[in-house]
Write an enzyme that holds these catalytic residues in place. Structure first.
Site, PDB file in Angstrom:
ATOM      1  N   ARG A   1      74.462  15.389  38.403  1.00  0.00           N
ATOM      2  CA  ARG A   1      74.716  16.465  39.381  1.00  0.00           C
ATOM      3  C   ARG A   1      73.553  16.599  40.354  1.00  0.00           C
ATOM      4  NH1 ARG A   1      76.401  22.113  36.891  1.00  0.00           N
ATOM      5  NH2 ARG A   1      74.152  22.236  36.526  1.00  0.00           N
TER       6      ARG A   1
ATOM      7  N   LYS B   1      73.947  22.085  43.679  1.00  0.00           N
ATOM      8  CA  LYS B   1      73.013  23.128  43.235  1.00  0.00           C
ATOM      9  C   LYS B   1      71.848  23.221  44.217  1.00  0.00           C
ATOM     10  CE  LYS B   1      71.837  24.882  38.661  1.00  0.00           C
ATOM     11  NZ  LYS B   1      72.452  26.188  38.827  1.00  0.00           N
TER      12      LYS B   1
ATOM     13  N   GLU C   1      83.935  31.702  41.662  1.00  0.00           N
ATOM     14  CA  GLU C   1      82.966  31.795  40.558  1.00  0.00           C
ATOM     15  C   GLU C   1      82.016  32.941  40.863  1.00  0.00           C
ATOM     16  OE1 GLU C   1      80.008  28.710  40.172  1.00  0.00           O
ATOM     17  OE2 GLU C   1      80.171  28.134  42.268  1.00  0.00           O
TER      18      GLU C   1
END
Ligand code: PLP
Ligand code: COI
Length: 339
Positions: free
Chosen positions: A81, A183, A219
């Site tokens: 990620r 992220k 989210e």
């Protein structure tokens, strides 16, 4: 010797540990990197990270297992990620094997800070990267630093003795073709006003809707969300603008393979949330935190649990943490032994 820390009463905060990993990127390549005792960073006043927020990070945990080993959970997926985050942010890739080795070395160097089994605390590991050389025109930096810090942590939602309350804010988190799926530090910078406002109004977290139509569940600021249907199906939002949570991917696998539950990743309309019987937030920091109420301006949806947590949520929680702490056999490749 373990450090003298009140493990059972830790919150989710920063405690400086002895070592951190540091590697610099210059002239198109990463240096080997090393563990350092220096907890400070020295960079140019004009560094890319300071001017244009060119930074991304990861989060994972190390655990002491029931048989007193120290392990960490699926660091290979954090490495993957971070590569995706770096590609989206025009940052150099830190190679996957080096990432995993550096995570292991950093945990080993700080072994006395890994909380003992049974305390409810864990060692949080934060790999991160930032543009370090001067940048004044809007462009990517050419020099970077990759670091890994560790800090012992307790629960993310400490002080909440009951299921948490979410509110739907008047702010968006991620544009449809933006950076919500990686992220990037910038995703968190823009959430700070919304979280301060939520806390001021007595809510624990913000539940973001999709910014294009504001009709679908996405989210929260720091975790993915799952719902349980009346017939025990585990449902979670499908969206290109949410972070692909490693905890969520693990929970969906656990639900299907360990608990024989049906799972579904699909678009979830806000109007559907009243039909579910359980709701919880999932993430490395949040683990699996039960949600008791969602407030959207005048509209309120409540979930009532006999024991503070939904029945299926509790089964998911016990199975996942059982795997992480060595009480339940893990799927191949999930657990990396450190010591
Ligand atoms: N969503 C956001 C916005 C997060 O910050 C996090 C935390 O990492 C998650 C979801 C959960 O992801 P993971 O389970 O990989 O920690
Ligand atoms: C994590 O769960 O690792 C995160 O990065 C969430 C953060 C808000 C603490």
């Amino acid at each position: 010797m373990k450090k003298d820390i009140d493990w059972k009463n830790l919150g989710f905060g920063y405690i400086q540990t002895d070592y951190r990993f540091i590697s610099n990127y210059k002239n198109g390549k990463w240096e080997n990197g090393e563990l350092s005792k220096d907890a400070t960073v020295t960079i140019s006043e004009c560094a890319g990270v300071l001017q244009y927020a060119q930074t991304c990070f990861e989060g994972l945990k190390a655990y002491t297992t029931v048989d007193n080993k120290v392990v960490c959970f699926r660091p290979d997926l954090n490495a993957d990620r971070m590569i995706q985050s770096c590609e989206r942010l025009e940052m150099p890739i830190f190679p996957k094997d080096n990432f995993i080795d550096a995570v292991k070395d950093t945990i080993k160097a700080n072994i006395d800070y890994v909380p003992p089994y049974g305390t409810g605390a864990t060692l949080y590991i934060r790999p991160y990267m930032f543009g370090s050389n001067p940048v004044i025109g809007v462009k990517p930096a050419t020099e970077y630093q990759f670091r890994i810090l560790t800090t012992p942590v307790g629960p993310y939602f400490k002080g909440t003795t009951k299921a948490i309350t979410l509110r739907v804010p008047d702010f968006d988190r991620a544009a449809p073709l933006g950076t919500g799926h990686v992220k990037a530090g910038l995703n968190y910078a823009m959430s700070l006003h919304a979280i301060v406002d939520a806390h001021n109004q007595g809510y624990d977290e913000n539940l973001y809707l999709d910014s294009a139509t504001r009709t679908k569940i996405e989210e929260t600021g720091g975790a993915n969300i799952i719902f349980i249907t009346q017939d025990n199906k585990v449902v979670t939002p499908k969206s290109k603008s949410i972070l692909p949570s490693i905890t969520r991917r693990s929970l969906m696998f656990v639900a299907e393979k360990y608990l024989n539950l049906e799972v579904e990743e699909r678009e979830i309309l806000y109007t559907e949330i009243k039909d579910f019987k359980e709701c919880a937030l999932c993430g490395t920091a949040a683990v699996l935190s039960p949600v008791g109420k969602i407030v959207n301006h005048g509209d309120e949806v409540s979930y009532n649990y006999a024991n503070g947590i939904g029945e299926i949520t509790a089964q998911l929680y016990n199975t996942l943490t059982g795997i992480q702490m060595g009480r339940i056999e893990a799927p191949d490749g999930w657990i990396y032994e450190i010591l």
